[in-house]
Design an enzyme around this catalytic site. Structure first.
Site, PDB file in Angstrom:
ATOM      1  N   TYR A 138      -3.893  -3.199  15.525  1.00 37.84           N
ATOM      2  CA  TYR A 138      -3.201  -3.114  14.237  1.00 37.84           C
ATOM      3  C   TYR A 138      -2.630  -1.711  14.030  1.00 37.84           C
ATOM      4  CZ  TYR A 138      -2.465  -3.382   9.172  1.00 37.84           C
ATOM      5  OH  TYR A 138      -1.902  -3.356   7.913  1.00 37.84           O
TER       6      TYR A 138
ATOM      7  N   SER B 203       1.851   1.045   7.623  1.00 36.91           N
ATOM      8  CA  SER B 203       0.533   1.208   6.986  1.00 36.91           C
ATOM      9  C   SER B 203       0.094   2.655   7.165  1.00 36.91           C
ATOM     10  CB  SER B 203      -0.486   0.292   7.672  1.00 36.91           C
ATOM     11  OG  SER B 203      -1.803   0.603   7.259  1.00 36.91           O
TER      12      SER B 203
HETATM   13  P1  NAD Z   1      -1.293 -10.969   2.946  1.00 36.92           P
HETATM   14  O1  NAD Z   1      -2.192 -11.547   3.981  1.00 36.92           O
HETATM   15  O2  NAD Z   1      -1.597 -11.197   1.506  1.00 36.92           O
HETATM   16  O3  NAD Z   1       0.221 -11.390   3.222  1.00 36.92           O
HETATM   17  C1  NAD Z   1       0.731 -11.463   4.523  1.00 36.92           C
HETATM   18  C2  NAD Z   1       1.634 -12.679   4.600  1.00 36.92           C
HETATM   19  O4  NAD Z   1       2.249 -12.687   5.903  1.00 36.92           O
HETATM   20  C3  NAD Z   1       0.869 -13.997   4.470  1.00 36.92           C
HETATM   21  O5  NAD Z   1       1.477 -14.827   3.509  1.00 36.92           O
HETATM   22  C4  NAD Z   1       0.956 -14.610   5.866  1.00 36.92           C
HETATM   23  O6  NAD Z   1       1.001 -16.036   5.855  1.00 36.92           O
HETATM   24  C5  NAD Z   1       2.254 -14.016   6.371  1.00 36.92           C
HETATM   25  N1  NAD Z   1       2.365 -14.024   7.824  1.00 36.92           N
HETATM   26  C6  NAD Z   1       1.423 -13.721   8.739  1.00 36.92           C
HETATM   27  N2  NAD Z   1       1.896 -13.887   9.970  1.00 36.92           N
HETATM   28  C7  NAD Z   1       3.182 -14.306   9.832  1.00 36.92           C
HETATM   29  C8  NAD Z   1       4.196 -14.656  10.747  1.00 36.92           C
HETATM   30  N3  NAD Z   1       3.987 -14.616  12.078  1.00 36.92           N
HETATM   31  N4  NAD Z   1       5.396 -15.041  10.258  1.00 36.92           N
HETATM   32  C9  NAD Z   1       5.620 -15.112   8.931  1.00 36.92           C
HETATM   33  N5  NAD Z   1       4.680 -14.809   8.014  1.00 36.92           N
HETATM   34  C10 NAD Z   1       3.478 -14.400   8.473  1.00 36.92           C
HETATM   35  O7  NAD Z   1      -1.327  -9.395   3.251  1.00 36.92           O
HETATM   36  P2  NAD Z   1      -0.455  -8.191   2.678  1.00 36.92           P
HETATM   37  O8  NAD Z   1      -1.405  -7.067   2.508  1.00 36.92           O
HETATM   38  O9  NAD Z   1       0.410  -8.588   1.557  1.00 36.92           O
HETATM   39  O10 NAD Z   1       0.415  -7.864   3.982  1.00 36.92           O
HETATM   40  C11 NAD Z   1       1.788  -7.515   3.918  1.00 36.92           C
HETATM   41  C12 NAD Z   1       2.027  -6.349   4.846  1.00 36.92           C
HETATM   42  O11 NAD Z   1       1.375  -5.194   4.314  1.00 36.92           O
HETATM   43  C13 NAD Z   1       1.489  -6.531   6.255  1.00 36.92           C
HETATM   44  O12 NAD Z   1       2.432  -6.075   7.199  1.00 36.92           O
HETATM   45  C14 NAD Z   1       0.265  -5.649   6.272  1.00 36.92           C
HETATM   46  O13 NAD Z   1      -0.063  -5.211   7.571  1.00 36.92           O
HETATM   47  C15 NAD Z   1       0.710  -4.540   5.377  1.00 36.92           C
HETATM   48  N6  NAD Z   1      -0.333  -3.667   4.810  1.00 36.92           N
HETATM   49  C16 NAD Z   1      -1.281  -4.165   3.985  1.00 36.92           C
HETATM   50  C17 NAD Z   1      -2.237  -3.309   3.454  1.00 36.92           C
HETATM   51  C18 NAD Z   1      -3.319  -3.794   2.511  1.00 36.92           C
HETATM   52  O14 NAD Z   1      -4.245  -3.025   2.192  1.00 36.92           O
HETATM   53  N7  NAD Z   1      -3.266  -5.031   2.033  1.00 36.92           N
HETATM   54  C19 NAD Z   1      -2.221  -1.949   3.777  1.00 36.92           C
HETATM   55  C20 NAD Z   1      -1.232  -1.483   4.626  1.00 36.92           C
HETATM   56  C21 NAD Z   1      -0.282  -2.342   5.132  1.00 36.92           C
END
Ligand code: NAD
Length: 261
Positions: free
Chosen positions: A150, A137
């Site tokens: 985080y 991130s």
């Molecule tokens: P999201 O919440 O839509 O998707 C995350 C998914 O991970 C969910 O389906 C959840 O059920 C699953 N998950 C959570 N814990 C888990 C576990 N222990 N085992 C298996 N699955 C698990 O969010 P997203 O934004 O798509 O997140 C994906 C990645 O992107 C994450 O690592 C997040 O930190 C990163 N990220 C997101 C953003 C943003 O702005 N959305 C920015 C930077 C990084």
């Protein structure tokens, strides 16, 4: 068909970035194991020919081993592991963050990718070449985009891919991470809903020069490139995909003499 014949595991595939990537990988010819702790992962693979859904905890070593073995048994090997699952841990500051919160955020967000590398790399090596991707991130680059646990977990992921790329020297396995900026997903949905409910949707994503938030598909397309052989010389890198957010210190934006375009 940029992933024709490849076998890929995507974690966190029940929502957001993981769902968009699992679907794009499948559309590009990969056989995909879409993995998530949530049942929603079934919906991700609905209608896809070459994809299966599996429930797993990305921070559990037994589960990561099981998913890797399942991909190899079902599809005959492994080429790509996208360790994308993550949790935000909430908005607690450093004085309010419990040890339990730190432990869980680091377990899922940092130990999870380490386990993916540990168990996927030996199987990818058998294919001669392949790719491991993580999702870090912009929060891992500097302060200001997440809670302390985080942000530290994501900084750890950036270092992890650097170390793993070195340790996998000559193996044929490339290891990289994507650093998304603000993307509309399940993780950020509450903020987007709140902004829309209060007529403030125009405020979201305004800190980057594109002046908008990103979509999961815009991260998935970068993941596709990094996972494919087109990225054959990209290794040990943190690819920032944030609309330009991290390209500047916080200064008043200069707009070439105009106040807006
Ligand atoms: P999201 O919440 O839509 O998707 C995350 C998914 O991970 C969910 O389906 C959840 O059920 C699953 N998950 C959570 N814990 C888990 C576990 N222990 N085992 C298996 N699955 C698990 O969010 P997203 O934004 O798509 O997140 C994906 C990645 O992107 C994450 O690592 C997040 O930190 C990163 N990220 C997101 C953003 C943003 O702005 N959305 C920015 C930077 C990084």
């Amino acid at each position: 068909m940029r992933l024709q014949g490849k076998v890929a595991i995507v974690t966190g595939a029940g929502s957001g970035i993981g769902r968009a990537t699992a679907r794009l990988f499948a559309a590009e010819g990969a056989r995909v194991v879409a993995a998530d702790v949530s049942d929603a992962v079934e919906e991700t693979v609905a209608g896809l020919d070459r994809a299966i859904a599996v429930r797993m905890d990305a921070g559990s070593e037994a589960d990561v081993e099981r998913v890797v073995a399942m991909a190899c048994d079902k599809f005959g090997g492994l080429d790509i592991f996208y360790a994308n699952a993550g949790i935000s841990g909430g908005g607690e500051g450093i004085f309010d963050s419990s040890v339990a919160l730190w432990t869980e955020v680091l377990r899922v967000n940092l130990i999870g990718p380490a386990l993916a590398i540990k168990h996927a790399a030996p199987r990818i090596v058998e294919r001669g070449r392949g790719a491991i991707l993580c999702t870090a991130s912009v929060a891992g680059l500097r302060s200001g985009a997440g809670g302390p646990a985080y942000s530290a977990s994501k900084a750890g992921v950036i270092n992890l891919v650097q170390t793993a790329a070195q340790q996998l020297s000559t193996s044929g396995v490339r290891v990289n991470t994507i650093c998304p900026g603000l993307i509309e997903t399940g993780m950020t949905q509450r903020a987007f809903d709140y902004a829309r409910d209060n007529g403030k949707q125009d405020k979201l994503g305004q800190l980057n020069p594109l002046r908008r938030a990103g979509r999961p598909e815009e991260i998935a397309r970068v993941a596709l490139f990094l996972a494919s052989d087109e990225a054959s010389y990209v290794n040990g890198q943190a690819w920032v995909v944030d609309g330009g957010l991290s390209s500047s210190h916080p200064v008043t934006r200069q707009l070439f003499g105009k106040t807006s375009f």
